[in-house]
Design an enzyme around this catalytic site. Structure first.
Site, short mmCIF file in Angstrom:
data_model
loop_
_atom_site.label_atom_id
_atom_site.label_comp_id
_atom_site.label_asym_id
_atom_site.label_seq_id
_atom_site.Cartn_x
_atom_site.Cartn_y
_atom_site.Cartn_z
CG ASP A 21 164.29 85.26 -24.23
OD1 ASP A 21 163.61 85.77 -25.14
OD2 ASP A 21 163.96 85.33 -23.03
CG ASN A 69 157.46 81.28 -29.46
OD1 ASN A 69 158.54 80.70 -29.63
ND2 ASN A 69 157.30 82.18 -28.50
C1 FPP Z 1 163.18 84.60 -28.69
O1 FPP Z 1 163.35 85.99 -28.71
C2 FPP Z 1 163.46 83.99 -30.00
C3 FPP Z 1 162.56 83.30 -30.75
C4 FPP Z 1 161.17 83.08 -30.35
C5 FPP Z 1 162.93 82.76 -32.08
C6 FPP Z 1 164.32 82.24 -32.27
C7 FPP Z 1 164.55 82.09 -33.71
C8 FPP Z 1 165.70 82.36 -34.37
C9 FPP Z 1 166.96 82.76 -33.72
C10 FPP Z 1 165.69 82.29 -35.85
C11 FPP Z 1 166.04 81.09 -36.61
C12 FPP Z 1 166.40 79.87 -35.90
C13 FPP Z 1 166.83 78.74 -36.50
C14 FPP Z 1 167.19 77.59 -35.65
C15 FPP Z 1 166.97 78.55 -37.94
P1 FPP Z 1 162.10 86.90 -28.37
O2 FPP Z 1 161.40 87.23 -29.65
O3 FPP Z 1 161.24 86.24 -27.36
O4 FPP Z 1 162.79 88.18 -27.78
P2 FPP Z 1 162.20 89.16 -26.65
O5 FPP Z 1 162.05 88.36 -25.41
O6 FPP Z 1 163.26 90.21 -26.55
O7 FPP Z 1 160.90 89.69 -27.18
#
Ligand code: FPP
Length: 246
Positions: A21, A69
C-alpha cells in the site's frame, strides 16, 4: 548487525502475505501521477521476492489488485493491468533462473484477456519450480473467495457428493483459492494503514500482523527482514496460555 543477520532461520514463517500500500501517496509526494508510484512499486516487488527467496520463505503472497480496485479511475486500472502484463513478461526468465513458481489467486476470469493470457503463460512456464511460490492476488477479495467456496460446497451437497454434517474446516479450506498452501504466519501492510481490507480473512486467522509506515515503493529487503525479526519476537499462543507453550 543487519536485520538479516538477526533472523533465526529455524523459525522462519513458511508463508508471508503482503498488502502493498501507498503507491499513490508516494507519487503524490513527488508531484507525479499515481501510476508512477505503481511503476516504482515493481522495484519493491522484486526486492521482497528476492529477500524472501534468499532466506528460504516458501510462499510469498502479494495483494496486487483487489476486487474493489476495479472501481478506480479507468486510466489507473488500465495502467495497472498493463504494468502487470509487462512485469510478468519481463520477470519470467528471472523467476525460472531462481527456481520460483508463479501462482495467482482471485477472480482471474475477470482480468483483461491479454493479462490473463500472459499470466497463464508465466504460471505454466514456472510450474515445476520448487524453491519458492510467488502468489499474486489479482482481482481478489476474501469475501468473494468465501462466497465462492460456500457455493461450491452447496453444489456438492445438491449433487449428494457431500452431507452438511461432514463440512469441516478442512473441507471448507479445500474450496478456497489457497487450497494446499500453508497459512500465512506473517502479514505485512505498508503505508501506515492498520486494516486487512478484504485480504485472506480466513487464512489470516492466526497470522501475526505487522504494520510499517514505509510506503510500498520505498520497501526494501531489509524492511522484510525487519518484519521477520519482529515476528520472531512474538509469542504465538493460538488460544493457549504462555505456560502451556513451554
Ligand atoms: C496500493 O497502493 C497498490 C496497488 C493497488 C497496486 C500494487 C501494484 C504494484 C506494486 C505493481 C505491480 C505488481 C506486481 C505484482 C507485478 P495505492 O494505490 O492504494 O496507494 P495509496 O493508498 O497511497 O493511494
Amino acid at each position: 548487525m543487519s536485520f538479516k543477520e538477526k533472523i533465526d532461520i529455524s523459525k522462519l514463517p513458511k508463508h508471508i502475505a503482503i498488502i502493498m500500500d501507498g503507491n499513490g501517496r508516494w507519487a503524490k509526494q513527488r508531484g507525479e501521477h499515481r501510476v508512477v508510484g505503481h511503476q516504482h512499486g515493481v522495484t519493491s516487488v522484486r526486492e521482497a521476492v528476492e529477500a524472501a527467496a534468499e532466506i528460504g520463505v516458501q510462499y510469498l503472497t502479494l495483494y496486487a489488485f483487489s476486487t474493489e480496485n476495479w472501481n478506480r479511475p479507468k486510466e489507473e486500472v488500465m495502467a495497472l493491468m498493463q504494468l502487470l502484463v509487462s512485469t510478468i513478461n519481463n520477470e519470467v526468465k528471472t523467476l525460472n533462473e531462481n527456481d520460483i513458481r508463479l501462482q495467482a489467486i482471485g477472480d482471474l476470469a475477470s482480468l483483461p484477456p491479454d493479462c490473463l493470457a500472459e499470466l497463464k503463460e508465466a504460471m505454466k512456464a514456472t510450474a515445476s519450480n520448487k524453491r519458492m511460490n510467488l502468489v499474486l492476488a489479482l482481482s481478489y477479495s476474501s469475501r468473494w473467495e468465501i462466497i465462492n467456496a460456500v457455493k461450491q460446497i452447496a453444489m456438492d451437497i445438491e449433487k449428494a457428493k457431500l452431507s452438511a454434517v461432514d463440512i469441516t474446516e478442512k473441507v471448507f479450506e479445500s474450496q478456497l483459492c489457497t487450497a494446499g498452501f500453508p497459512e500465512p504466519e506473517l502479514m505485512i501492510r505498508t503505508s501506515g494503514e492498520h486494516r486487512i481490507s478484504n485480504f485472506l480473512l480466513w487464512q489470516l486467522s492466526y497470522a501475526e500482523l505487522y504494520f510499517t509506515d514505509k510506503l510500498w515503493p520505498d520497501f526494501r529487503k531489509e524492511d522484510l527482514f525487519e518484519a521477520i525479526v519482529d515476528y520472531q519476537s512474538r509469542e504465538r499462543r493460538f488460544g493457549k496460555t504462555s505456560e502451556q507453550l513451554v
